[in-house]
Design a protein around this motif. Sequence first.
Motif, PDB file in Angstrom:
ATOM      1  N   ALA B  67       0.810  -1.223   0.000  1.00 37.12           N
ATOM      2  CA  ALA B  67       0.000   0.000   0.000  1.00 37.12           C
ATOM      3  C   ALA B  67       0.845   1.277   0.000  1.00 37.12           C
ATOM      4  CB  ALA B  67      -0.907  -0.010   1.216  1.00 37.12           C
ATOM      5  N   ILE B  95      -5.021   0.884  -5.868  1.00 37.16           N
ATOM      6  CA  ILE B  95      -5.393   0.033  -4.726  1.00 37.16           C
ATOM      7  C   ILE B  95      -6.414   0.689  -3.790  1.00 37.16           C
ATOM      8  CG2 ILE B  95      -3.210  -1.256  -4.591  1.00 37.16           C
ATOM      9  CD1 ILE B  95      -2.567   0.707  -2.206  1.00 37.16           C
ATOM     10  N   LEU B  97      -7.391   0.028   0.391  1.00 41.55           N
ATOM     11  CA  LEU B  97      -7.044  -0.789   1.562  1.00 41.55           C
ATOM     12  C   LEU B  97      -8.125  -0.643   2.624  1.00 41.55           C
ATOM     13  CD1 LEU B  97      -5.039  -2.408   3.438  1.00 41.55           C
ATOM     14  CD2 LEU B  97      -4.068  -0.219   4.062  1.00 41.55           C
ATOM     15  N   THR B  99      -8.806  -1.689   6.499  1.00 38.67           N
ATOM     16  CA  THR B  99      -8.245  -2.301   7.700  1.00 38.67           C
ATOM     17  C   THR B  99      -9.309  -2.324   8.794  1.00 38.67           C
ATOM     18  OG1 THR B  99      -7.496  -0.227   8.630  1.00 38.67           O
ATOM     19  CG2 THR B  99      -5.938  -1.381   7.216  1.00 38.67           C
TER      20      THR B  99
END
Lengths: 276, 310
Positions: B67, B95, B97, B99
């Motif tokens: 990332a 991308i 991401l 979390t």
Amino acid sequence: MNSLKLLPRRIFAFVARDFRLFVSYRMQFVLRVISILAVVTTLFFISKIFAGFTDPQFAQWRDPLATWLTGLAVLNYFMTGFSSLANSIRQEQMQGTLESVLLTPINLPTVIVSSSAWDFLETTFFSFLYLFFGRVFFGVHYRGSFFLAVVFLLLTTVVLACLGILSASFAMVFKRGDPFGIFLGAGSALFSGVFFPTQLLKTYAGPKLGNISLLLPTTHGLDGIRQVLIEGHGLAEVTTPLFTLFGFLVVLLPFSLWVFGRAVRRAKREGSLIQY
Amino acid sequence: MDRAISIRNLSKTYPVPFRRLRAFFRRPVKEPVEALREVSFDVNTGEIFGLIGRNGAGKTTLTKIVATLVQPTTGSVSVRGHDSVDDDEHVRREIGLSTAEERSFYWRLTAEQNLMFFARLHGLSDRAAKQRIRELFSRIELDEVARRRFGELSTGNKQRLAVARAMLSAPPVLLLDEPTRSLDPLAAARLREMIRSLAQQDPPITVFLTSHNLAEVETLCERVAIISRGQIRAIDTPRNLRDLTSDSEMVHITVAAGEKISFTRQHNDDRLDETIRKLQSEGQKIIDIETERPTLLDVLERYEAADERR
């Protein structure tokens, strides 16, 4: 679309975000306006003690209220220029949001500049309030070229922003205990002539301590703005503080950008960019 | 097949800040932490790829390097041909991401305002952003909480909002770190279904998934990598990984009379067919057949035990 084209949208994103966060704390806003009015009123009464007693050698201090108000308004602005860059990094680190911001296709300098944009808007408003309350409630008059005063304000803010970049670099690597903040924060009020003429420092503390004020960009910025707004000086009479500020800028801008680049690389290598 | 993510000889050692300075002042000096060692593998376009390992095995560091949040010490990562260090801004366009970290949102802003902020950073116009946010809220079932402050959302909804944020700019590669950790079983199943559909859409989305839920990894992922102490120990399909532990399975057959027949068979042998035929020829009615196979947990334990012996 290139990054430059997207910059206004990104700055707007941060400003809109911070505005929403700001209005979610309405009471804080009201209390701050009241506290500024209280400070201006207090200074008005203190200035009455000195009415008619001002030493003629301190031309800028004939109306102490006007001088204090310009000093406070401008110092407020200068401090934002200096501290908001590091604060924006530190705040995002502490909130835990820096990582998610850095995951968007935006580089770190853009994050720092954009996230301090709201601070400048907020400070512009509150700094204006000092001058506005002085003028409306206590009849303080300003003269001279407002355009030239704004040039001084912007130039000094950019110089302080360079120190702010150094401070942000420090925040990234060491997280806390920023020496620039301590030096400028505590030093500016004492050495820049916000509350009393800098000449008094030399008289009472000796030339060595008195000359510290010359090392601070805030001293020259404040002097320039007061020369314009209080003494009514034109461009030809304010070249000394103007060129001094340019000198600061020429040295500090490339140096601060170089240090910042190194700090970012180091934080990414250590994996500590998002820690605080 | 096209590669969505290529990782080559990737190592990461976290340096100790001011080590020499500390040593000079005779202060205690910690050793640098080696988080990843010589990691190499590819993730194909449209693949759902799983990464499993214990806490501290290196999963988060690896995800963060992909990332662009952390720089590798040596080696390289490229996402759809863009290097994660030299071309990091481009990689971040490719991308998303997600979390499980709750602190990555602004708690006093609503779910919608949070996504609007991140959409603008991605360069979406306000109109496009609003439309995309509506689509995502509907897809991830967040419509009802769109105007609620983030701080007031349940843990599950916070988690789903993180997935929605990862998908904001419709990135071709999604990095999902425990995407169903705080979800109730039904919501988790629906999210898994959505993840599966992402890889099947046109153009397909590549999913790089890290999870401690091994059953989830087994159901979702086409290939799985096992990471232990910063090293990739095995990469294969979940079935082949299970076969690494044992190529046999235990079978339990329950017949109508209540009798239970248990035996061990090798994969692809004829023992199960033969037993079923025999029971049917005897006129027995088969009620249930259960198999006990090694799981990914057995595989993980095997590598951990091997590492501990080293």
